[in-house]
Design a protein around this motif. Structure first.
Motif: not given
Lengths: 114, 113
Positions: B99-104
């Motif tokens: 649920w945290e911002t995913q860094y791709f």
């Protein structure tokens, strides 16, 4: 089970038009998080916004705005005065609070023509 | 910080070959995950890890193996490649959980012939 539906597969607009991308989600949890990501033609995934289920305030960031409505389970994204650089695939995503998984919609391809 | 890096950028395999897609992050993120992107299908979760030594299956795990021996690295293994595994693969990481911002990462384009 968590699910995200982006019913618009492709949208084509002319520059300076406003456009709204729809996102409808399904969840049984009361705590959840919604996201929008942008994927330009270059292919990378760019984070746009994260919103939790307890914050229904609409958000505006420049030409971008998001409308979160729990009553209709929707988290729609509006681009005002669209530009050619907005051409991309836009993904809506959902993560339930107790889940370890992020679920994406199938994406909406936006083409902004000059 | 380099963020999330993936290698290779592009790979061609023959059916039955094996290979490992590499993913590394230098942000000390606990959570890492692998997605595949196919036309019209969005991103589908393959495997994920909530920390070193812990992995679990996502939506489409068949044909893929993962391990997480360090916080930084999360390789994805194809033991016997099939044409159905032709796809673009993205690795992502975040503090906390999904649920945290995913860094791709930038993605790996894989073609299986």
């Amino acid at each position: 089970a968590q699910k995200v539906t982006q019913a618009q597969t492709e949208i084509s607009v002319v520059e300076k038009e406003d456009v709204t991308l729809d996102c409808v989600y399904e969840t049984r949890d009361t705590t959840y998080y919604l996201f929008w990501y942008k994927q330009p033609p270059s292919g990378e995934l760019v984070f746009l916004i994260r919103r939790n289920s307890f914050d229904e305030q609409n958000e505006i960031s420049g030409r971008y705005s998001w409308n979160f409505q729990k009553s209709t389970s929707s988290f729609n994204f509006t681009i005002t005065a669209s530009q050619v650089v907005d051409s991309a695939v836009y993904f809506c995503a959902l993560s339930e609070g107790g889940s370890e998984k992020l679920v994406f919609g199938k994406g909406t391809k936006l083409t902004v023509n000059p | 910080n380099a963020g999330v890096t993936q290698t290779p950028k592009f790979q061609v395999l023959k059916t039955g070959q094996s290979m490992t897609l590499q993913c590394a992050q230098d942000m000390n993120h606990e959570y890492m995950s692998w997605y595949r992107q196919d036309p019209g299908m969005g991103l589908r979760l393959i495997h994920y890890s909530v920390g070193a030594g812990i992995t679990d299956q996502g939506e489409v795990p068949n044909g893929y193996n993962v391990s997480r021996s360090t916080t930084e690295d999360f390789p994805l293994r194809l033991l016997s490649a099939a044409p159905s595994q032709t796809s673009v693969y993205f690795c992502a990481s975040s503090h906390g959980l999904s649920w945290e911002t995913q860094y791709f990462g930038p993605g790996t384009r894989l073609l299986v012939l």
